[in-house]
Design a protein around this motif. Structure first.
Motif, short mmCIF file in Angstrom:
data_model
loop_
_atom_site.label_atom_id
_atom_site.label_comp_id
_atom_site.label_asym_id
_atom_site.label_seq_id
_atom_site.Cartn_x
_atom_site.Cartn_y
_atom_site.Cartn_z
N GLY A 132 0.82 -1.21 0.00
CA GLY A 132 0.00 0.00 0.00
C GLY A 132 0.85 1.26 0.00
O GLY A 132 1.94 1.30 -0.57
N HIS A 153 -3.26 5.04 -1.49
CA HIS A 153 -4.25 5.21 -0.45
C HIS A 153 -4.93 6.56 -0.67
O HIS A 153 -4.25 7.51 -0.99
CB HIS A 153 -3.55 5.18 0.91
N MET A 172 1.44 2.49 -5.30
CA MET A 172 1.37 1.52 -4.19
C MET A 172 2.58 0.60 -4.16
O MET A 172 3.22 0.36 -5.17
CB MET A 172 0.11 0.66 -4.35
#
Lengths: 596, 258
Positions: free
Chosen positions: A212, A395, A482
């Motif tokens: 992430g 994110h 990511m």
């Protein structure tokens, strides 16, 4: 957030926590009123078997402080918890003779004074709904407390999420909530600790383990921060949720059916097979779930224009549809190669009022469409929302898309309980970026007995270069915002990937899937072009349902798995989309040239 | 100590960017010497990445040409070692997070330090993710460069406070590439940075003419020019060295006394 498991008194309890690894455990020392009370000698013995990474808290009720100091001195405990009527004077004295950290518990009853807790001399406070009685209390009383606190009373693996949605404790404290018949229950401990750790991982800037993050240009940072803030707000807004549910039900046709594939089950001769009919949604795939959520969110944020990437065109058509419905400007970026493979979808997007840009950079497929949409977003941010189509990117996209797709597993759970009175044994879904799979898995993650199986596109085989099976063949990298697994060479150059399915033809995978793979909560298996084409044809003939070639990857694995399981087992296959769009390509694959 | 400071000591700094290996690494090496002679103060060496999401079409195409020509991180490091035998000009590497991460972040930055490369620029690593790279950079005396964009607003303060070497000010929205019009808004960002940091500020993205360079230099401590040079490399191939040299000379002249 951390977690403390309190009231351990058996050697088995220590074995359980050594596996589950909570942050703290508690021994109740010399308080005979509790059935969990133990002697300092037993505490010492249990502590010697405990993993030293777990901090030990000794819980005392109005014990003489010299007595506590002696136990601290012997290092039987790392922290002291005072659960009686000890006052600041007492804490002051105790602090003089030990340097262990002190937790002072306050019972939150009618006469609870938040100021007293706020100003306690202890290092931490613990707020308890009632002397270990397991009752929860009104959060009204503690909402203004600013210092870090342990939250106890009435917590169980089932209500962690709900109990901590409005308040943010430093740690939760559980005892009876992880017991069955007054003894600690291994499964409940594991479930509680995993939930807390998983949440903790999610809260670290959108991390799932190491995966992430937000690897994007500075130019876009404020846009994603704005999105994150808006989403955090609207996610808990009843009006937003009501509007979205109405759109999903009235416009998209939810809930989608959970269909028992009777013929297929009989033919394969093993587990019962259910198909989650996402193919029956408006626009013919699960993509609409996410798109309606995101476009509604964009509208609330005051955006007037949406942009999106698309591979096979399903996400592009869904976005163009939502844009038409909401009266927003829409531009879709699609690899040139894909515009040729999926000419009908290009026409549909234009028909719906969107502009379609052919992307010619790189390999002119899905990854290049994503790159180009990101570039476009950096050019025009103030009025534009990027409707990312999968659980990938920086994110908060992986979380937003997952939450909007989680309706799939929510429904599967309800429908399976209604039809079978229990949960399925396995849920199978195809994985490209992984949005339909995470949607089908999400509400089962805590149900450890449900196998979660993601099917990656192996293309011509994972031992060839013509594959898109990221988890099987890729390695850890950073791309498209990511950290996750990617198909790449030793220098980190992203590899061209191949699959018969344009929707799975992507060199990466969503970070939450990478994490579920790492912790072995989900399994990921490769399925080849040939296997999925066979499944495509099989379902058409067997059940009269033409599946999307993407979904056929999941079906193919179900066909392999079902015969190996007994007849009382249940498999759910997420039929993520319908196959009309693939007919021409599959015909070509079989050597037959047809016009669309 | 890195030599970045030195780059801002000869009037306004001129900072050219080239894609390593376009058209080949021998030409890249020659370009470095030629640009140094022409007055470049700091040279950004781009290690090509297959999918450069912050670049416009010119640098995308150059990256692809270089990779198709067989360039790798190791071959570029060999070239930089050769350069360092002949030249002490301040150097920065500009690439993408995955190129560094896949090579092994520690090994990549350690090699940079040993070769005497002064700074690392990763356009896909914002403030929130920088520690993974900047902490290693500190260890090997490499400046991890922070970027400020026209959208940074209240972020300018915290980014500037932790910046090292120089602050890279992105002139306008969008990706790299020449533009006919660059607004003056960046001037206010530069002022905000100067309130928080003593580091020099250089403006990049979209600058291609001496007039634009002059205007941007008047607002800052230097200008970064990439696409306009990479375009010349693409057009002239192996013949590009003297043409790029003339261009750099003209640009440096334009800003020297601003």
């Amino acid at each position: 957030m951390k977690i403390k498991i309190c009231g351990l008194y058996r050697e088995e309890d220590i074995e359980y926590v050594n596996i589950a690894m909570p942050d703290f455990i508690g021994f109740i020392i010399d308080f005979p009123k509790s059935h969990r009370s133990i002697t300092p000698q037993l505490a010492k013995k249990l502590k010697s078997k405990l993993n030293p990474k777990i901090k030990t808290v000794g819980v005392f009720v109005n014990a003489p402080y010299e007595y506590i100091a002696q136990i601290c001195k012997e290092n039987i405990i790392d922290m002291v918890q005072l659960h009686g009527s000890e006052d600041d004077e007492y804490i002051k004295m105790l602090k003089e003779i030990t340097d262990k950290e002190i937790i002072k518990a306050f019972v939150v009853k009618d006469d609870f004074d938040p100021k007293q807790a706020e100003h306690s001399l202890a290092d931490y406070i613990l707020l308890d709904g009632g002397m270990g009685s397991g009752k929860s209390f009104s959060y009204e009383k503690i909402k203004d407390i600013r210092r870090p606190f342990f939250l106890a009373g009435g917590l169980s693996p089932e209500n962690i999420e709900e109990s901590t949605s409005l308040i943010k404790p430093f740690s939760i404290d559980m005892s009876s909530g992880v017991e069955t018949d007054k003894v600690k229950d291994f499964k409940k401990i594991i479930s509680a600790v995993k939930q807390v750790h998983r949440r903790e991982n999610n809260m670290k800037k959108g991390r799932f383990g190491v995966h992430g993050g937000q690897y994007i240009p500075e130019t876009l940072m404020n846009a994603v921060l704005e999105l994150e803030a808006a989403y955090e707000y609207y996610k808990n807004d009843d009006g937003f949720q009501k509007e979205l549910t109405e759109l999903l039900n009235e416009y998209a046709g939810r809930p989608s059916r959970l269909y028992f594939a009777k013929k297929m089950t009989k033919d394969l001769g093993g587990a019962k097979i259910y198909l989650k009919r996402e193919d029956l949604n408006h626009t013919g795939a699960h993509k609409i779930n996410n798109v309606l959520g995101q476009v509604l969110l964009a509208k609330k944020m005051g955006k007037t224009r949406v942009i999106a990437e698309t591979g096979a065109g399903q996400h592009g058509v869904a976005t163009a549809t939502a844009a038409a419905l909401f009266g927003m400007e829409c531009e879709i970026f699609m690899g040139k190669e894909d515009t040729e493979r999926q000419a009908l979808n290009v026409y549909k997007m234009r028909l719906l009022g969107s502009k379609v840009h052919e992307v010619t950079s790189g390999t002119a497929t899905l990854k290049d469409a994503v790159s180009e949409t990101m570039r476009e977003w950096t050019k025009r941010i103030h009025d534009t929302h990027y409707v990312l189509g999968s659980v990938m990117g920086p994110h908060p996209f992986p979380i937003i898309v997952r939450d909007f797709q989680a309706v799939i597993s929510k429904e599967i759970k309800e429908q399976c309980l209604e039809k079978e009175g229990r949960l399925p044994d396995a849920v199978i879904a195809c994985v490209g970026g992984g949005s339909n799979a995470i949607g089908a898995f999400y509400n089962f993650i805590e149900d450890e007995d449900v196998r979660l199986i993601g099917c990656e596109a192996a293309g011509r085989g994972i031992d060839t270069f013509e594959t898109a099976a990221t988890i099987s063949t890729g390695s850890l990298g950073i791309f498209h915002g990511m950290k996750s697994y990617f198909c790449q060479d030793e220098y980190g150059q992203i590899a061209p990937v191949y699959s018969i399915s344009a929707g799975l033809d992507y060199p990466g995978v969503g970070p939450e899937h990478a994490y579920l793979n790492d912790i072995k909560r989900a399994e990921y298996v490769p399925v080849t072009d040939e296997e999925s084409v066979i499944a495509f044809e099989y379902l058409s003939k067997m059940e009269g349902i033409i599946p999307a070639i993407e979904s056929a990857h999941a079906l193919s694995y179900a066909m392999k798995l079902a015969p190996t399981l007994s007849k009382d087992k249940i498999i759910v296959v997420n039929l993520s989309g319908r196959g009309d769009k693939d007919c021409a390509a599959i015909a070509r694959y079989r050597g037959e040239d047809i016009d669309e | 100590m890195s030599k970045i400071k030195k780059a801002f000591e000869n009037g306004k700094a001129f900072i050219p960017f080239i894609t390593c290996g376009d058209p080949n690494l021998d030409i890249t090496e020659e370009l470095v010497y030629a640009m140094e002679e022409a007055g470049a103060d700091l040279i950004e060496l781009g290690i090509p990445f297959s999918d450069p999401t912050a670049e416009g079409s010119v640098i995308q195409a150059a990256s692809l040409r270089a990779l198709n020509g067989g360039v790798t991180t190791d071959k570029i490091f060999e070239m930089i070692k050769r350069i360092r035998k002949n030249s002490g000009i301040p150097l920065a590497i500009m690439t993408y997070a995955n190129v560094v991460f896949s090579y092994n972040t520690e090994k990549f930055i350690k090699t940079m330090g040993e070769m005497g490369v002064d700074a690392l620029i990763l356009p896909d690593v914002p403030f929130e993710e920088k520690e993974e790279f900047s902490l290693v950079c500190e260890k090997y005396d490499v400046d991890f460069i922070s970027l400020i964009a026209p959208t940074s607003n209240e972020r300018v303060e915290k980014v500037a406070r932790e910046a090292k070497g120089f602050v890279y000010c992105v002139s306008s929205l969008g990706v790299t590439g020449t533009r006919t019009d660059i607004s003056n808004d960046i001037g206010s960002s530069v002022e905000m940075i100067r309130n928080k940091s003593n580091l020099p500020c250089a403006i990049g993205f979209g600058i291609s003419t001496p007039e634009q360079a002059k205007k941007m230099a008047s607002l800052s401590d230097g200008v970064i020019v990439g696409s306009a040079i990479v375009k010349l490399c693409g057009e002239y191939g192996e013949e590009c060295v003297p043409i790029v040299k003339d261009f750099v000379m003209e640009m440096k002249e334009a800003i020297r006394t601003v």
